[in-house]
Motif scaffolding. Structure first.
Motif, PDB file in Angstrom:
ATOM      1  N   UNK A 129     -14.040  -2.181   8.897  1.00 21.79           N
ATOM      2  CA  UNK A 129     -12.728  -2.472   8.329  1.00 21.79           C
ATOM      3  C   UNK A 129     -11.732  -1.442   8.859  1.00 21.79           C
ATOM      4  N   UNK A 130     -10.603  -1.927   9.344  1.00 21.52           N
ATOM      5  CA  UNK A 130      -9.565  -1.058   9.901  1.00 21.52           C
ATOM      6  C   UNK A 130      -8.219  -1.521   9.365  1.00 21.52           C
ATOM      7  N   UNK A 131      -7.980  -1.216   8.105  1.00 23.04           N
ATOM      8  CA  UNK A 131      -6.707  -1.628   7.526  1.00 23.04           C
ATOM      9  C   UNK A 131      -5.572  -0.775   8.068  1.00 23.04           C
ATOM     10  N   UNK A 132      -4.349  -1.249   7.838  1.00 26.59           N
ATOM     11  CA  UNK A 132      -3.174  -0.545   8.356  1.00 26.59           C
ATOM     12  C   UNK A 132      -2.993   0.789   7.645  1.00 26.59           C
ATOM     13  N   UNK A 133      -2.521   1.788   8.382  1.00 27.57           N
ATOM     14  CA  UNK A 133      -2.440   3.129   7.806  1.00 27.57           C
ATOM     15  C   UNK A 133      -1.432   3.234   6.668  1.00 27.57           C
ATOM     16  N   UNK A 134      -0.542   2.276   6.530  1.00 28.79           N
ATOM     17  CA  UNK A 134       0.380   2.333   5.384  1.00 28.79           C
ATOM     18  C   UNK A 134      -0.354   2.142   4.050  1.00 28.79           C
ATOM     19  N   UNK A 135      -1.617   1.657   4.122  1.00 23.76           N
ATOM     20  CA  UNK A 135      -2.420   1.488   2.909  1.00 23.76           C
ATOM     21  C   UNK A 135      -3.437   2.612   2.731  1.00 23.76           C
ATOM     22  N   UNK A 136      -3.289   3.675   3.497  1.00 22.55           N
ATOM     23  CA  UNK A 136      -4.298   4.733   3.533  1.00 22.55           C
ATOM     24  C   UNK A 136      -4.627   5.279   2.148  1.00 22.55           C
ATOM     25  N   UNK A 137      -3.612   5.564   1.358  1.00 26.75           N
ATOM     26  CA  UNK A 137      -3.861   6.202   0.071  1.00 26.75           C
ATOM     27  C   UNK A 137      -4.555   5.271  -0.923  1.00 26.75           C
ATOM     28  N   UNK A 138      -4.570   3.965  -0.628  1.00 30.32           N
ATOM     29  CA  UNK A 138      -5.229   3.025  -1.525  1.00 30.32           C
ATOM     30  C   UNK A 138      -6.676   2.739  -1.176  1.00 30.32           C
ATOM     31  N   UNK A 139      -7.192   3.356  -0.104  1.00 34.12           N
ATOM     32  CA  UNK A 139      -8.564   3.078   0.323  1.00 34.12           C
ATOM     33  C   UNK A 139      -9.570   3.833  -0.549  1.00 34.12           C
TER      34      UNK A 139
END
Length: 251
Positions: free
Chosen positions: A39-49
């Motif tokens: 999984x490689x979600x966008x870094x704008x969602x980093x704090x929600x991982x």
């Protein structure tokens, strides 16, 4: 171990980041014949991982699930500090923005008219080269994304992309063969064949990614990408674990 490392379990919607939400992607990967995924979600969602989600998915399904992130490279941003202290298996460095213009976002096509197309391509590939030169990224994503709406340079694209390819070769990163371009207005895999041929001559390793934003997109058109790579001469794909690269046969 066929793998797909470019999967956006959160799509463009963002958290919550849960087992229940990501499980359909793992099931789709298994149905597609993959034996590993990331999984490689966008870094704008980093704090929600939630990194515990990845290990829980592995426990439930037996599928090796790698922890990645797609980072929108922007000059001047301290990406190294932003990404530090987390258990990444790999990071994808991508360029989606030129001078604060998100050129690949739907509805932003009009921005192309403001540029000389050769200057735009040169500026874009310069950003890709700078991303590779940071040494942060294990994978460089969709190398010629700038062609997404079918705008082509007058100068040979290989000439414009050569500095980026040289920077990728020096960095040791892998180049992603991204099938999502087949479903965009340009209707082509990223990157173009001539760029992949040059990557092969520079001994740049490759991965295949679907850029999936829905379970049904996982591993899409993978065979077309594999056949292209076989024709060029590639015999293996790069794999990643704890930011270390290994290889798998290009079956």
């Amino acid at each position: 171990m066929p793998s797909d490392y470019h999967i956006h379990g959160l799509a463009h919607e963002g958290p919550p980041h849960t087992v229940e939400r990501l499980l359909p992607y793992v099931e789709a990967a298994r149905e597609a014949g993959l034996t590993a995924m990331g999984f490689a979600d966008h870094d704008r969602f980093l704090e929600g991982l939630d990194f515990n989600v990845f290990s829980e998915l592995e426990r439930i399904t037996g599928m090796p699930v790698r922890a990645g992130l797609e980072v929108d490279f922007r000059p001047g941003r301290d990406h190294r500090q932003q990404l530090a202290g987390r258990p990444w298996d790999y990071l994808i460095g991508s360029v989606h923005t030129v001078d604060d213009w998100e050129f690949d976002r739907p509805g932003q096509e009009g921005g192309f008219a403001a540029w000389d197309i050769d200057e735009l391509y040169a500026t874009y590939f310069n950003l890709v080269a700078r991303a590779a030169a940071t040494g942060i990224f294990q994978i460089i994503g969709h190398l010629d994304l700038i062609k997404i709406y079918g705008y082509r340079p007058r100068r040979p694209v290989l000439e414009l992309a050569e500095p980026a390819l040289q920077a990728i070769a020096r960095s040791g990163a892998a180049l992603e063969v991204n099938t999502a371009g087949l479903f965009k207005p340009v209707g082509e895999i990223y990157p173009a064949r001539e760029l992949l041929e040059r990557a092969f001559s520079l001994n740049i390793p490759v991965t295949i990614g679907s850029d999936a934003h829905a379970p049904g997109e996982v591993a899409r058109e993978r065979e077309q990408a594999r056949e292209l790579l076989r024709q060029i001469g590639y015999t293996c794909l790069a794999t990643f674990y704890c930011r270390e690269m290994a290889t798998e046969p290009l079956l």
